[in-house]
Design a protein around this motif. Structure first.
Motif, short mmCIF file in Angstrom:
data_model
loop_
_atom_site.label_atom_id
_atom_site.label_comp_id
_atom_site.label_asym_id
_atom_site.label_seq_id
_atom_site.Cartn_x
_atom_site.Cartn_y
_atom_site.Cartn_z
N LEU A 239 0.71 -1.33 0.12
CA LEU A 239 0.13 -0.03 0.08
C LEU A 239 0.90 1.18 -0.24
CD1 LEU A 239 -2.89 1.05 0.12
CD2 LEU A 239 -2.69 0.83 2.73
N ARG A 240 1.94 1.22 0.77
CA ARG A 240 2.73 2.35 0.79
C ARG A 240 3.38 2.43 -0.60
NH1 ARG A 240 5.06 1.17 6.40
NH2 ARG A 240 4.42 2.62 7.50
N GLY A 241 3.85 1.39 -1.21
CA GLY A 241 4.40 1.35 -2.53
C GLY A 241 3.44 2.15 -3.45
N TRP A 242 2.23 1.72 -3.54
CA TRP A 242 1.03 2.14 -4.56
C TRP A 242 0.64 3.70 -4.32
CZ3 TRP A 242 -3.72 4.09 -3.67
CH2 TRP A 242 -4.49 4.29 -4.82
N THR A 243 0.66 4.10 -2.97
CA THR A 243 0.51 5.61 -2.62
C THR A 243 1.84 6.55 -3.28
OG1 THR A 243 1.43 5.59 -0.70
CG2 THR A 243 -0.63 4.95 -0.66
N ARG A 244 3.04 5.97 -3.56
CA ARG A 244 3.93 6.51 -3.93
C ARG A 244 4.22 6.34 -5.28
NH1 ARG A 244 5.15 5.29 1.36
NH2 ARG A 244 6.72 6.66 2.57
N THR A 245 3.70 5.37 -6.15
CA THR A 245 4.23 5.14 -7.44
C THR A 245 2.84 5.22 -8.27
OG1 THR A 245 4.02 2.93 -7.12
CG2 THR A 245 5.97 3.72 -6.69
N ALA A 246 1.77 4.98 -7.82
CA ALA A 246 0.57 5.07 -8.81
C ALA A 246 0.44 6.13 -9.70
CB ALA A 246 -0.72 4.69 -8.13
N GLU A 247 0.13 6.29 -10.95
CA GLU A 247 -0.19 7.17 -11.72
C GLU A 247 -1.09 8.14 -11.23
OE1 GLU A 247 -0.89 6.23 -15.88
OE2 GLU A 247 0.87 5.30 -16.16
N VAL A 248 -0.89 9.57 -11.53
CA VAL A 248 -1.90 10.54 -11.03
C VAL A 248 -2.93 10.58 -12.07
CG1 VAL A 248 -2.35 13.17 -10.53
CG2 VAL A 248 -0.17 12.10 -9.77
N ASP A 249 -4.14 9.76 -12.02
CA ASP A 249 -5.12 9.88 -12.96
C ASP A 249 -6.14 11.38 -12.91
OD1 ASP A 249 -4.64 7.23 -13.63
OD2 ASP A 249 -5.73 6.55 -11.95
N ARG A 250 -6.44 11.50 -14.22
CA ARG A 250 -7.47 12.53 -14.44
C ARG A 250 -8.63 11.94 -13.71
NH1 ARG A 250 -9.16 14.89 -20.32
NH2 ARG A 250 -10.89 16.18 -19.56
N PRO A 251 -9.31 13.01 -13.00
CA PRO A 251 -10.44 12.79 -12.32
C PRO A 251 -11.76 12.56 -13.33
CG PRO A 251 -9.77 14.37 -11.11
CD PRO A 251 -8.78 14.31 -12.25
N ALA A 252 -12.37 11.65 -13.40
CA ALA A 252 -13.64 11.19 -14.36
C ALA A 252 -14.87 12.13 -13.82
CB ALA A 252 -13.96 9.82 -14.24
N LEU A 253 -15.13 13.13 -14.85
CA LEU A 253 -16.56 14.15 -14.35
C LEU A 253 -17.44 13.47 -14.99
CD1 LEU A 253 -17.51 16.35 -13.15
CD2 LEU A 253 -16.86 17.82 -14.98
N LYS A 254 -18.52 12.96 -14.44
CA LYS A 254 -19.65 12.40 -14.95
C LYS A 254 -20.87 13.28 -14.38
CE LYS A 254 -20.11 8.23 -15.95
NZ LYS A 254 -20.06 6.66 -15.80
N HIS A 255 -21.46 14.23 -15.08
CA HIS A 255 -22.12 15.32 -14.25
C HIS A 255 -23.58 15.14 -15.03
CE1 HIS A 255 -23.59 18.61 -12.06
NE2 HIS A 255 -22.33 18.85 -11.56
N SER A 256 -24.40 14.39 -14.51
CA SER A 256 -25.74 14.27 -15.04
C SER A 256 -26.67 15.55 -15.02
CB SER A 256 -26.76 13.16 -14.38
OG SER A 256 -26.94 13.89 -12.97
N THR A 257 -26.42 16.41 -14.17
CA THR A 257 -27.22 17.69 -14.09
C THR A 257 -26.73 18.62 -15.45
OG1 THR A 257 -27.52 17.57 -11.85
CG2 THR A 257 -27.77 19.95 -12.95
N ILE A 258 -25.47 18.65 -15.41
CA ILE A 258 -24.78 19.38 -16.64
C ILE A 258 -25.17 18.85 -17.88
CG2 ILE A 258 -22.61 20.22 -17.67
CD1 ILE A 258 -23.58 21.91 -15.10
N LEU A 259 -25.32 17.48 -18.01
CA LEU A 259 -25.82 16.86 -19.23
C LEU A 259 -27.26 17.33 -19.72
CD1 LEU A 259 -25.22 14.77 -21.39
CD2 LEU A 259 -26.20 12.74 -19.83
N HIS A 260 -28.11 17.31 -18.80
CA HIS A 260 -29.41 17.75 -18.98
C HIS A 260 -29.20 19.38 -19.42
CE1 HIS A 260 -30.70 14.22 -16.75
NE2 HIS A 260 -31.95 14.53 -17.41
N LEU A 261 -28.53 20.08 -18.94
CA LEU A 261 -28.28 21.63 -19.44
C LEU A 261 -27.59 21.57 -20.71
CD1 LEU A 261 -27.11 23.04 -15.91
CD2 LEU A 261 -29.32 23.41 -16.97
#
Length: 222
Positions: free
Chosen positions: A96-118
């Protein structure tokens, strides 16, 4: 090695989904937890910034982690029946320590249903869109207040210092969402007034673009 926070020697990590690492992470706060406890912990904290797993997901990930030797379990007495309690192993903590230090910084996934309606507002009417935005504000207010309560509750536990920081970030995130949504209430009227000037196609009632395909050219120029 796992008794301190020194960086572990580089180890080869198994290809686990982020949800597995999150479940393992709930066991890194010094407590032995049942699957039910982990689900409760996730609803209490992870739900505000990552995900809220089902019970089946929790137990599926625990089984996977146990197969890798990252957690161990034992049977303990419960209020009505025995239950299994899980704890992180030294190997799991190193991983777990290794993963917190080496995992890639992923782009957050934005799935906004209210904005989809707009985005499809040209098929709706302003008052219906505003009602949806107001409901969204109500939901975000509940989440903001929940995150604020959890940040406050974590204040007296030193081992939760980083969890408290994240809960306060969550509070500010939801407040920003509320502020932007409140701005949309006026912007909907502005968009509706502008849309009135659009030329409509005969028969379908859909808008007729002034410059068809402009979005393709703009995409190539970006």
């Amino acid at each position: 090695m796992s008794e301190n926070s020194d960086p572990p020697a580089e180890i080869e990590l198994p290809a686990l989904p982020a949800t597995a690492w999150a479940v393992l992470g709930t066991l890194s706060f010094g407590e032995e937890l049942s699957g039910y406890d982990i689900k409760t912990w996730a609803d209490w904290s992870l739900n505000y910034f990552y995900w809220s797993p089902s019970f089946s997901q929790v137990y599926s990930e625990l089984k996977r982690l146990e197969s890798h030797g990252f957690v161990v379990s034992r049977s303990i007495p419960g209020e009505t029946r025995k239950r299994r309690a899980y704890s992180i192993t030294p190997e799991g903590l190193d991983a777990l320590r290794g993963w917190t230090r080496t995992a890639e910084v992923d782009r957050p996934a934005l799935k906004h249903s209210t904005i989809l309606h707009l985005w499809l507002g040209h098929l709706n009417d302003p008052e219906n869109l505003k009602a949806r935005v107001r409901e969204h504000i109500s939901q975000m207010t509940e989440l903001r207040d929940g995150a604020a309560t959890r940040a406050t509750n974590a204040g007296n536990e030193p081992s939760w210092a980083y969890a408290q920081m994240v809960m306060d970030w969550s509070r500010r995130h939801y407040q920003a969402e509320i502020t932007m949504a409140e701005e949309l209430l006026d912007q909907i009227d502005d968009a509706a007034a502008k849309f009135i000037g659009a030329t409509m196609q005969q028969g379908t009632g859909l808008p007729a673009p002034v410059d068809p395909g402009k979005w393709k050219r703009a995409g190539r120029e970006a």
